[in-house]
Scaffold this motif. Sequence first.
Motif, short mmCIF file in Angstrom:
data_model
loop_
_atom_site.label_atom_id
_atom_site.label_comp_id
_atom_site.label_asym_id
_atom_site.label_seq_id
_atom_site.Cartn_x
_atom_site.Cartn_y
_atom_site.Cartn_z
N ALA A 52 0.84 -1.20 0.00
CA ALA A 52 0.00 0.00 0.00
C ALA A 52 0.87 1.24 0.00
O ALA A 52 2.06 1.18 0.33
CB ALA A 52 -0.92 0.00 1.23
N ALA A 53 0.27 2.38 -0.35
CA ALA A 53 0.96 3.66 -0.36
C ALA A 53 0.20 4.66 0.49
O ALA A 53 -1.04 4.70 0.47
CB ALA A 53 1.09 4.19 -1.79
N GLU A 54 0.93 5.46 1.25
CA GLU A 54 0.37 6.52 2.09
C GLU A 54 1.05 7.83 1.74
O GLU A 54 2.19 7.86 1.26
CB GLU A 54 0.59 6.22 3.58
CG GLU A 54 -0.03 4.93 4.08
CD GLU A 54 -1.52 5.06 4.38
OE1 GLU A 54 -2.07 6.14 4.10
OE2 GLU A 54 -2.10 4.09 4.89
N THR A 55 0.37 8.95 2.01
CA THR A 55 0.96 10.26 1.77
C THR A 55 1.22 11.04 3.06
O THR A 55 1.74 12.15 3.01
CB THR A 55 0.06 11.10 0.85
OG1 THR A 55 -1.25 11.19 1.42
CG2 THR A 55 -0.03 10.48 -0.54
N ASP A 56 0.88 10.47 4.20
CA ASP A 56 1.14 11.10 5.50
C ASP A 56 1.76 10.04 6.40
O ASP A 56 1.11 9.03 6.72
CB ASP A 56 -0.16 11.62 6.11
CG ASP A 56 0.06 12.39 7.42
OD1 ASP A 56 1.17 12.29 8.00
OD2 ASP A 56 -0.87 13.08 7.86
N TRP A 57 3.01 10.26 6.83
CA TRP A 57 3.69 9.24 7.61
C TRP A 57 2.99 8.96 8.95
O TRP A 57 3.14 7.88 9.51
CB TRP A 57 5.15 9.63 7.86
CG TRP A 57 5.39 10.93 8.61
CD1 TRP A 57 5.64 12.14 8.09
CD2 TRP A 57 5.41 11.10 10.05
NE1 TRP A 57 5.82 13.08 9.08
CE2 TRP A 57 5.69 12.47 10.28
CE3 TRP A 57 5.24 10.25 11.13
CZ2 TRP A 57 5.80 12.99 11.57
CZ3 TRP A 57 5.34 10.77 12.41
CH2 TRP A 57 5.62 12.12 12.63
N ARG A 58 2.22 9.90 9.44
CA ARG A 58 1.52 9.68 10.71
C ARG A 58 0.49 8.56 10.61
O ARG A 58 0.18 7.90 11.60
CB ARG A 58 0.85 10.99 11.17
CG ARG A 58 1.86 12.09 11.51
CD ARG A 58 1.19 13.43 11.70
NE ARG A 58 2.17 14.49 11.91
CZ ARG A 58 2.81 15.11 10.92
NH1 ARG A 58 2.56 14.77 9.66
NH2 ARG A 58 3.70 16.07 11.19
#
Length: 378
Positions: A52-58
């Motif tokens: 998966a890919a996220e755009t916010d490390w939090r």
Amino acid sequence: MVGYAFMGAAHSQGWRTVGRVFDLPLRPAMNAVCGRNRDAVAAAAARHGWAAAETDWRRLLDRDDVQLVDICTPGDSHAEIAVAALEAGKHVLCEKPLANSVAEAEAMAAAAGTARAGGRVAMVGFNYRRTPAVALARRMIRDGRIGTLRHVRASYLQDWLVDPEAPLTWRLRRDQAGSGALGDLGAHIVDLAQYLAGERLTGVSAVTGTFVRERPLPSGGRGTVTVDDAALFTGRFASGALASFEASRVAAGRKNALRIELNGERGSLAFDLERLNELSFHDQTEPAVAAGFRRILVTEPGHPYLKAWWPPGHGLGYEHTFVHQARDLVHAVAAGTEPAPSFADGLQVQRVLAAVEASAAGNCAYTPVSPAVADFPT
């Protein structure tokens, strides 16, 4: 993993490969990679094997399927991400140098110490320790093959900034990178020198230089370079052994030229990254008529890491250091033991880098590394 460019690709290679080569007590699952550009991070996830890919490390810290956070971002974000991840109960791997300042590195080391009590581990990514020839050199030095250490020479030279029209990237901005060749390359050779010597540097005397002070911006126009192009410094170990260091990104013809040599009362060892499957060894106790440096081809199954790989004589490459890094971290996580290099080791390197900058600012004045302690963790 946070970050997906050069180091992100290298770390992904390590995570993707490690379970196919080594027998591991735990199997890594590459569940999510994070980056600010949605399309670019999605493409990186597909290319490198992330689920998966996220755009916010939090968001990674809220995911139950993320137990370890691997930080491959510029140095200005290391401290914030690492401390938050450790406080969220995650294990952490952080690229070198540990931080952009001693204060940030101290906060990270403190967070790692607190997390350690709760069963979480933190490691800094000095991947060249995982080169089999370097690991063999460490073993030979600990076994007394070169005797009492007297002198270390280390250099790490590159040439990608020789061209004055090379663009001004984040690596040339102090607010993002912390320093230039000093932190980018010098951190590696400082860590290797201390790792191989088995002791800490206690003081340095340094000069640094920036030869191209303005470079083109990727968006147009020109900007100011705020870091060093090259750093040269001498140092003294706690035992009294001497050392010299060179780090440069403007050494024409040198692509990734890391070399370190250690001289002792009984012999010498030398490693050259451009011949990374070899180690040079001189035994001073042999009769002079037949003595000299000899080449050790480090590909035998009895050499560090190599039992899991190919038959003798079949060499490894740069990317394998990241596989070995992942292997060692997984074992530390499974055993609940302190990994090496730890955040405390990364903090020690940061203190040396800070002393180098302070010495250079004082026109090469001898500057103690604070705190100067003689012991060095294994």
